[in-house]
Design a protein around this motif. Structure first.
Motif, short mmCIF file in Angstrom:
data_model
loop_
_atom_site.label_atom_id
_atom_site.label_comp_id
_atom_site.label_asym_id
_atom_site.label_seq_id
_atom_site.Cartn_x
_atom_site.Cartn_y
_atom_site.Cartn_z
N GLU A 66 0.94 -1.09 -0.14
CA GLU A 66 0.02 -0.02 -0.18
C GLU A 66 0.94 1.27 -0.02
OE1 GLU A 66 -3.27 -0.07 -0.37
OE2 GLU A 66 -3.94 -1.97 0.17
N ILE A 67 1.90 1.14 0.94
CA ILE A 67 2.59 2.52 0.97
C ILE A 67 3.64 2.70 -0.11
CG2 ILE A 67 2.23 2.93 3.38
CD1 ILE A 67 5.17 2.15 3.80
N VAL A 68 4.19 1.68 -0.60
CA VAL A 68 5.22 1.72 -1.79
C VAL A 68 4.12 2.09 -3.17
CG1 VAL A 68 6.54 0.57 -3.38
CG2 VAL A 68 7.10 0.24 -0.88
N GLY A 69 2.88 1.49 -3.06
CA GLY A 69 2.12 1.73 -4.09
C GLY A 69 1.62 3.31 -4.19
N MET A 70 1.91 3.95 -3.26
CA MET A 70 1.64 5.54 -3.16
C MET A 70 2.60 6.16 -4.25
SD MET A 70 1.17 6.18 0.94
CE MET A 70 0.79 7.91 0.90
N VAL A 125 -4.58 8.29 -3.59
CA VAL A 125 -3.19 7.89 -2.68
C VAL A 125 -3.25 8.08 -1.45
CG1 VAL A 125 -0.84 8.29 -2.87
CG2 VAL A 125 -2.05 8.57 -4.96
N GLN A 126 -4.00 9.01 -0.65
CA GLN A 126 -4.43 9.02 0.64
C GLN A 126 -4.90 7.92 1.09
OE1 GLN A 126 -7.27 11.64 2.10
NE2 GLN A 126 -6.24 12.64 3.88
N ASP A 127 -5.99 7.33 0.31
CA ASP A 127 -6.61 6.22 0.98
C ASP A 127 -5.68 4.96 0.96
OD1 ASP A 127 -9.03 7.22 0.74
OD2 ASP A 127 -9.81 6.14 -1.19
N GLU A 128 -4.68 4.87 0.05
CA GLU A 128 -3.62 3.78 0.18
C GLU A 128 -2.90 3.95 1.60
OE1 GLU A 128 -3.98 1.93 -2.21
OE2 GLU A 128 -4.60 2.92 -4.12
N ALA A 129 -2.78 5.34 1.88
CA ALA A 129 -1.78 5.38 3.32
C ALA A 129 -2.56 4.84 4.05
CB ALA A 129 -1.53 7.03 3.40
N GLY A 130 -3.97 5.32 4.13
CA GLY A 130 -5.02 4.74 5.22
C GLY A 130 -5.02 3.30 5.18
N HIS A 131 -5.01 2.48 4.14
CA HIS A 131 -4.81 1.18 4.02
C HIS A 131 -3.75 0.63 4.79
CE1 HIS A 131 -7.33 1.20 0.02
NE2 HIS A 131 -8.36 1.58 1.14
N GLY A 132 -2.67 1.30 4.53
CA GLY A 132 -1.29 0.80 5.11
C GLY A 132 -1.38 0.96 6.48
N GLY A 181 3.08 10.73 0.09
CA GLY A 181 4.00 9.53 0.24
C GLY A 181 5.33 9.60 0.81
N HIS A 182 5.59 10.91 1.15
CA HIS A 182 6.96 11.08 1.68
C HIS A 182 7.10 11.66 2.91
CE1 HIS A 182 8.51 10.42 -2.52
NE2 HIS A 182 7.26 11.11 -2.75
N GLY A 183 5.96 11.63 3.76
CA GLY A 183 5.83 12.17 5.25
C GLY A 183 6.70 11.52 5.95
N PRO A 184 7.06 12.27 7.19
CA PRO A 184 7.91 11.69 8.37
C PRO A 184 7.33 10.48 9.10
CG PRO A 184 6.88 13.90 9.02
CD PRO A 184 6.72 13.48 7.71
N THR A 185 5.94 10.39 9.07
CA THR A 185 5.07 9.25 9.54
C THR A 185 3.93 9.12 8.58
OG1 THR A 185 3.66 10.62 11.02
CG2 THR A 185 5.63 9.75 11.94
N LEU A 186 3.30 7.99 8.74
CA LEU A 186 1.91 7.82 7.81
C LEU A 186 1.15 8.87 8.22
CD1 LEU A 186 1.72 5.83 5.52
CD2 LEU A 186 1.13 4.09 7.09
N GLU A 187 0.77 9.15 9.57
CA GLU A 187 -0.14 9.95 10.20
C GLU A 187 0.28 11.22 9.77
OE1 GLU A 187 1.60 7.36 11.78
OE2 GLU A 187 0.21 6.35 13.00
N THR A 188 1.04 11.84 9.65
CA THR A 188 1.30 13.21 9.35
C THR A 188 1.21 13.32 7.68
OG1 THR A 188 3.58 12.75 9.25
CG2 THR A 188 3.02 14.10 10.96
#
Lengths: 318, 251
Positions: free
Chosen positions: A48-52, A75-82, B29-36
């Motif tokens: 998910e996160i590499v897929g972003m 892409v934000q959804d993918e981060a959420g899935h991660g 996709g490049h943030g310091p944490t997934l949350e930020t």
């Protein structure tokens, strides 16, 4: 714990799975079950996160405001899935830092498809249509998998993926109803993404090492080859509607079986990309590693600030 | 006020949202944490959503047959009227947060007043946007404090960002001729009136974050009149790439 006690626990565990009951993080589970789940869930989270990254490439260049916002949200959804998947994985007793470490050092894998480059806007359509389409076929059965946190995460993931898939198809449809140049762009994207999408289902059943055990634990309900066939049967008619040609001269419908027959997959290419020789393997990992390394001081600051503040609160309470 | 005055007045508001939204999007996709990463992307989404509302209104006001995308993608650099602050690069997380905070304190106050505009369209956009911007400001303010009063390293980095970006704050409160026309007809608001409160609040937050306010009596300006920094051309190259390479197509 005695051997007999372990056997009893194993029996309870096996029975639960047979009754289709969920295994929860605090339940006893065999070590192999725990390890296999860490491997699969983290691999999924990493994907998910590499897929972003390949899709993220096009956010700043999206051709309209509507497309830009939709892609950014996707892409934000993918981060959420991660995030849900890492959290599910953490319930198995491994930290996020360890999981990232495994990704950065290459110990953990992610879906190889993301090592292919996104070269045109049509790639964003093709990824939604094909890659998310293949992902859904792989993932829908996981909504009923035996490990509770994974199954629950997958329900939400699948809903969003299905939206992404339609969004991708709609991008393709718009291109195919557009100018000759746009249609060529769409065909070119299909040509490049078709075969890697078929590879997303993993090696053939004869070559696949994890299938049997995974079937038992309901991590898998159908084999790689069955899922691949389902994807092809579903996708070829969609390509027909778009007026695009699947880049496979051997593709033909078999009236007797009711399925499409298809050409030989280039497994050599598949293994080369898995081994790290895809066009973007190095860029993807270094982008993730840079984000993490450059963010270290930020995370340290957040921790230091939180500690200072909780000390202040204690002082005030006294 | 002419139609053209009003359109240019709205560019001055909307282009800030577009260019800052575009800048933050680069980080997805490049943030310091997934949350930020998720939080910053949300901010970008809000800003781009606001941009669309303003540009759709501009398209309506325009006498030509244009869409929000013509407004967003097909102007020349000189026709973008955003302040210089929002086009500053994503040097590091400290710069990203400081740029955001300096803008958010302004943006919130600005929208608060714009809700009182006689122009019902602008009023409606302001009412919707202010809820989003209240969150942006909370987010950036909290991070200014975390970085300022976090570790020595984070303190140094954000102090540098504050020093680098401070010269771009004052432009937020300058008024152009189009602003004056919009203010006089009760469509626009007078940003110069927000200045004191803004700087008092920023000083309070920086102080709490243990950061020093730069001692400066010279500020940069130009964006509001279409004269930008060197960064702007590169932002537009990305932003306009598809529309310029493949003109007159539907996407």
């Amino acid at each position: 714990m005695s051997q007999n006690e372990i056997k009893d626990l194993e029996k309870i565990f096996e029975e639960k799975i047979a009754r289709d009951e969920r295994i929860e993080p605090k339940d006893w589970m065999p070590e192999k079950y725990r390890k296999t789940h860490i491997r699969q869930i983290s691999q999924h989270a990493h994907s998910e996160i590499v897929g972003m990254l390949p899709e993220g490439n096009w956010i700043t260049r999206a051709p309209s405001l509507r497309r830009k916002v939709a892609l950014l949200a996707k892409v934000q959804d993918e981060a959420g899935h991660g995030l849900y998947l890492y959290s599910a994985c953490e319930t198995l007793g491994i930290s996020r830092e360890e999981l990232y470490e495994q990704l950065h050092t290459g110990k953990a894998k992610y879906s190889s498809i993301f090592n292919y480059p996104t070269l045109t806007w049509a790639d964003i359509g093709a990824i939604g249509w094909l890659v998310d389409g293949a992902a859904i076929i792989n993932q829908v059965p996981l909504c009923n998998t035996s490990f509770g946190p994974y199954a629950r995460a997958m329900v939400r993931v699948c809903k969003e993926e299905s939206f992404h898939q339609r969004q991708g198809y709609e991008i393709m449809l718009t291109l195919c109803n557009g100018t000759e140049e746009q249609k060529e762009m769409a065909q070119d994207a299909l040509n490049r993404w078709w075969w890697p999408s078929l590879m997303m289902f993993g090696p053939t059943d004869e070559e696949s090492t994890h299938t049997e055990q995974s079937m038992k634990w309901k991590l898998k309900r159908k084999t790689n080859d069955e899922l691949r066939q389902q994807f092809i049967d579903q996708t070829v008619p969609q390509a027909d509607i778009l007026g695009l040609t699947i880049p496979d001269e051997d593709l033909k419908f078999n009236n007797d079986t009711g399925h499409y027959e298809f050409g030989e997959i280039n497994w050599d290419e598949f293994w080369q990309v898995v081994k790290g020789h895809g066009m973007c393997n190095k860029e993807r990992i270094s982008a993730r590693k840079n984000a993490w390394d450059n963010g270290e001081w930020v995370r340290d600051a957040a921790v230091a600030y939180a500690e200072k503040n909780s000390e202040k609160e204690i002082q005030q309470a006294i | 006020m002419t139609n053209q005055n009003l359109i240019k007045y709205i560019y001055g508001i909307a282009d800030n949202a577009l260019i800052l939204g575009q800048r933050i999007s680069e980080l997805c996709g490049h943030g310091p944490t997934l949350e930020t990463d998720i939080a910053m992307t949300n901010i970008a989404l809000d800003l781009l959503g606001q941009t669309r509302s303003y540009y759709q209104y501009i398209a309506e006001l325009s006498k030509e047959d244009i869409t929000e995308d013509d407004v967003a993608f097909l102007r020349k650099e000189r026709e973008y009227l955003n302040v210089l602050l929002v086009e500053q690069p994503n040097t590091d997380f400290a710069h990203v947060i400081t740029r955001q905070y300096f803008f958010d304190e302004f943006h919130f106050r600005f929208l608060e007043q714009l809700q009182e505009s006689q122009n019902v369209n602008l009023q409606a956009i302001a009412k919707k946007s202010i809820k989003e911007v209240a969150y942006h400001r909370q987010f950036s303010r909290d991070w200014v404090k975390r970085l300022g009063d976090g570790t020595e390293v984070s303190h140094e980095k954000i102090q540098l960002a504050v020093s680098n970006l401070w010269p771009y704050t004052n432009e937020l409160f300058m008024t152009t001729n189009d602003d004056v026309a919009a203010i006089n007809s009760n469509h626009g608001i007078d940003v110069s009136g927000l200045k004191n409160d803004y700087f008092n609040q920023v000083a309070e937050v920086l102080n709490e974050a243990t950061l020093k306010i730069p001692d400066l009596d010279f500020f940069q300006k130009g964006g509001k009149k279409g004269i930008h920094t060197e960064h702007m051309g590169f932002i537009l190259s990305d932003l306009q790439y598809m529309q310029r390479t493949y003109p007159n197509m539907k996407w």
